[in-house]
Design a protein around this motif. Structure first.
Motif: not given
Length: 336
Positions: A199-204, A268-271, A307-308
């Protein structure tokens, strides 16, 4: 991280520390991972404290026999969990331990309200950071020079990282594993935890979950269907068709259940898939881009770096299969 060496994680357990975040650190960085088949453990974990006996939050239990604060001097990563009495400053000894660890170039991480300790040590002035949403107002009042982002899961500033509420400690912890060891290892650890791999850091950090109008609106079946088809030209409209809802309804469900948008989740899933392909030894960027659904090598480069923080070649050097050499030291190709 050098091959064949363990990364040393030291956790400061101060008086009143929350047991949950301490347990998260122990689970992520202190347990052996024999299922990975690696010659060395991923991490070496040490708990340290200002005193030999440390009373945890509300006196649920007391830790005894932990190392002293001088253990931080051997840390590659220093981790500070949260505690509930954040208006009471940490001791001078704890602040000094955090400050000197950062000064010599080690990575410093906070879980939940551990960010107060980092701010008290002066590490967050002028930087982005987060903390538990419940304590955001107090944090701003005490530390006005910090750029607080109270509505995200975690913030990665490179050498200083902060996580929001307790469960976000798992998100940041897996982010650290992914940063140190790659997507393949991080996914294996998340499966052991039975926790979302990314879960990316930018999610709520605080997601409203209204009572559904129908018995089951879970996105799980749709997510599994999409993950099996990432190499196909899937669009948000395709996802909406599969879920038999409008794109607008799908967007609302993603926001409510995942705290992100369908397009951001798909990207995100593709990366992540592209990272796993590189880690498994695929050198052809056009093949990685096609199989992950990112389309072109140029798009792969841009998305991977975003992303990385690494280019595909840098990611391959860091996380790809180890080259096999002959007796004369000549490269015989990569070992799968």
């Amino acid at each position: 991280m050098p091959q064949g060496s363990s990364h040393r994680v030291v956790v400061i357990v101060d008086e009143g520390t929350n047991p949950f975040e301490t347990a998260v650190a122990t689970e992520l960085f202190g347990l052996p991972r024999p299922e990975l088949g690696l010659p060395e453990p991923l991490y070496e974990l040490t708990l340290c404290a200002p005193a030999p006996d440390v009373r945890m939050n509300r006196g649920f239990f007391t830790l005894t026999g932990v190392a002293g604060l001088d253990a931080v001097d051997a840390a590659d990563t220093l981790l500070v969990p949260g505690r509930p009495d954040n208006v009471v400053p940490r001791t001078a000894a704890v602040r000094d331990a955090v400050r000197r660890t950062h000064a010599r170039g080690a990575r410093v991480v906070s879980f939940c309200t551990g960010s107060f300790a980092l701010a008290e040590a002066g590490l967050l002035d002028g930087r982005r950071a987060t903390t538990h949403w419940r304590w955001a107002r107090s944090f701003r009042e005490l530390h006005p020079r910090v750029h607080l982002e109270p509505d995200v899961l975690f913030v990665d500033e490179g050498d200083v990282l902060t996580a929001a509420g307790s469960a976000a400690a798992l998100d940041l912890g897996l982010h650290l594993v992914r940063t140190d060891h790659g997507a393949e290892i991080a996914n294996a650890v998340s499966r052991r935890l039975v926790f979302a791999a990314h879960r990316g850091g930018g999610q709520r950090q605080f997601v409203e979950r209204p009572v559904p109008e129908v018995p089951d609106e879970s996105l799980a079946p749709l997510l599994a269907w999409a993950q099996a088809r990432l190499g196909e030209p899937l669009t948000v409209a395709d996802l909406a068709d599969r879920a038999a809802v409008s794109p607008a309804t799908l967007h609302r469900r993603f926001r409510a259940q995942l705290g992100t948008t369908p397009l951001a989740w798909l990207t995100t899933e593709r990366v992540t898939l592209a990272c796993r392909l590189i880690e498994r030894g695929e050198d052809r960027l056009d093949v990685v881009a096609a199989r992950s659904g990112l389309g072109t090598a140029a798009n792969l480069r841009a998305r991977l770096r975003r992303q990385t923080g690494l280019s595909p070649s840098a990611y391959r050097r860091r996380f790809g299969p180890v080259p096999v050499t002959d007796g004369a030291g000549r490269d015989r190709g990569r070992r799968d």
